[in-house]
Design an enzyme around this catalytic site. Sequence first.
Site, PDB file in Angstrom:
ATOM      1  N   GLU A 143      32.144  53.433  21.927  1.00  0.00           N
ATOM      2  CA  GLU A 143      32.268  52.726  23.209  1.00  0.00           C
ATOM      3  C   GLU A 143      33.153  53.523  24.171  1.00  0.00           C
ATOM      4  O   GLU A 143      32.900  53.577  25.372  1.00  0.00           O
ATOM      5  CB  GLU A 143      32.839  51.326  22.922  1.00  0.00           C
ATOM      6  CG  GLU A 143      33.016  50.420  24.114  1.00  0.00           C
ATOM      7  CD  GLU A 143      31.734  49.793  24.638  1.00  0.00           C
ATOM      8  OE1 GLU A 143      30.640  50.263  24.273  1.00  0.00           O
ATOM      9  OE2 GLU A 143      31.827  48.875  25.456  1.00  0.00           O
ATOM     10  N   THR A 195      31.199  49.485  33.755  1.00  0.00           N
ATOM     11  CA  THR A 195      32.482  49.142  33.120  1.00  0.00           C
ATOM     12  C   THR A 195      33.542  50.166  33.493  1.00  0.00           C
ATOM     13  O   THR A 195      34.694  49.821  33.768  1.00  0.00           O
ATOM     14  CB  THR A 195      32.315  49.073  31.586  1.00  0.00           C
ATOM     15  OG1 THR A 195      31.359  48.059  31.302  1.00  0.00           O
ATOM     16  CG2 THR A 195      33.617  48.733  30.882  1.00  0.00           C
TER      17      THR A 195
HETATM   18  N1  HSE Z   1      37.676  44.556  28.024  1.00  0.00           N
HETATM   19  C1  HSE Z   1      36.661  45.367  28.606  1.00  0.00           C
HETATM   20  C2  HSE Z   1      36.839  45.378  30.113  1.00  0.00           C
HETATM   21  C3  HSE Z   1      35.323  44.805  28.256  1.00  0.00           C
HETATM   22  O1  HSE Z   1      37.031  44.306  30.676  1.00  0.00           O
HETATM   23  O2  HSE Z   1      36.801  46.436  30.722  1.00  0.00           O
HETATM   24  C4  HSE Z   1      34.161  45.549  28.854  1.00  0.00           C
HETATM   25  O3  HSE Z   1      32.975  44.796  28.661  1.00  0.00           O
END
Ligand code: HSE
Length: 322
Positions: A143, A195
């Site tokens: 990821e 993201t």
């Molecule tokens: N915790 C991560 C973010 C999750 O909020 O960037 C990404 O899906």
Amino acid sequence: MSEWIRVFAPASVANVGPGFDVLGFAVSRPGDIVEVRKRRTPGVVITDIRYIRKQDIGKLPQNPKKNTAGVAARNVLTTLQERGVVDDQSGVEIKLRKSMPLGSGLGSSGASAVGAAWAVNLLFGGTMAKHDPDLILACVKAEATLSGFHADNVAPSMLGGFVLIRSYEPLDIIPLDAPENMVSVVVNPEYKVSTRMARAALPSHAPLKEVVVPHYANVAGLIAGILKKDLLLLGRSIDDKIVEPVRAPLIPGFYDVKDAALSHGAFGCSISGSGPSVFAITDSLERGEVIGRAMAKAFEKHSLQSKTYVSHVNREGAKRVD
Ligand code: HSE
């Protein structure tokens, strides 16, 4: 040629409001299917990727070093080699069946990583347990090649239920039982938020008294709500003073969608992962459908079509399917 092993890995709602990078839960649908089989040459290849959404076709790299499924598979293979479970000539072929859109906030890349990691482990005898830190790390590192080092998608997708990541160094993952009657509504608009960009938008500091203190009070409230099986407490603790205000402008109509959810009886509502999906919590599938329709209608007012997933929490995580 050896047999294919197929694994379903569920989507997840990361952050759950105030729990940025430390809380997530798995949903019953959607999820990805990853198929793997042994090959006679070393290394990992991805031979096929199928997509659920037309506009995503061809968007994922087939190069295994750039695809989270490929990276996670390679990481697991390396661990199995280090542990003497497989020899260095072992190789894996992967086929990926995406059943959720890319960049949706549903943990799409994480589910692909988890599906591949669990499938490769099963392919070579299933010697790693789901909570094996090396298995989770294989997915977290995958990821990280795409969006950042965070486990709040991959851990729930692997383990099912709610998961708290108490620490990253060392990795300390705490599985939590979701309340039996908890229903999540996730509405995914036809819109994309990266993201990586949504993480870049975050502040590096926050004022202690006005923001940090109420924020950690809400994280504690959320955990208390989960443990006490108190959905109202869980819901009202979905109050994010740091991340939601910064990311809301990246999602057209976010506050209207949230108002629609809360005014139709949702106990809490916020951005799913880094968005653009928005999630809400309630206690019945029927109420969830009503809330989902209201949220989708609010997105429509902002010219966005969406897809709604109403489901119980997925408690199994990644699993082999026929
Ligand atoms: N915790 C991560 C973010 C999750 O909020 O960037 C990404 O899906």
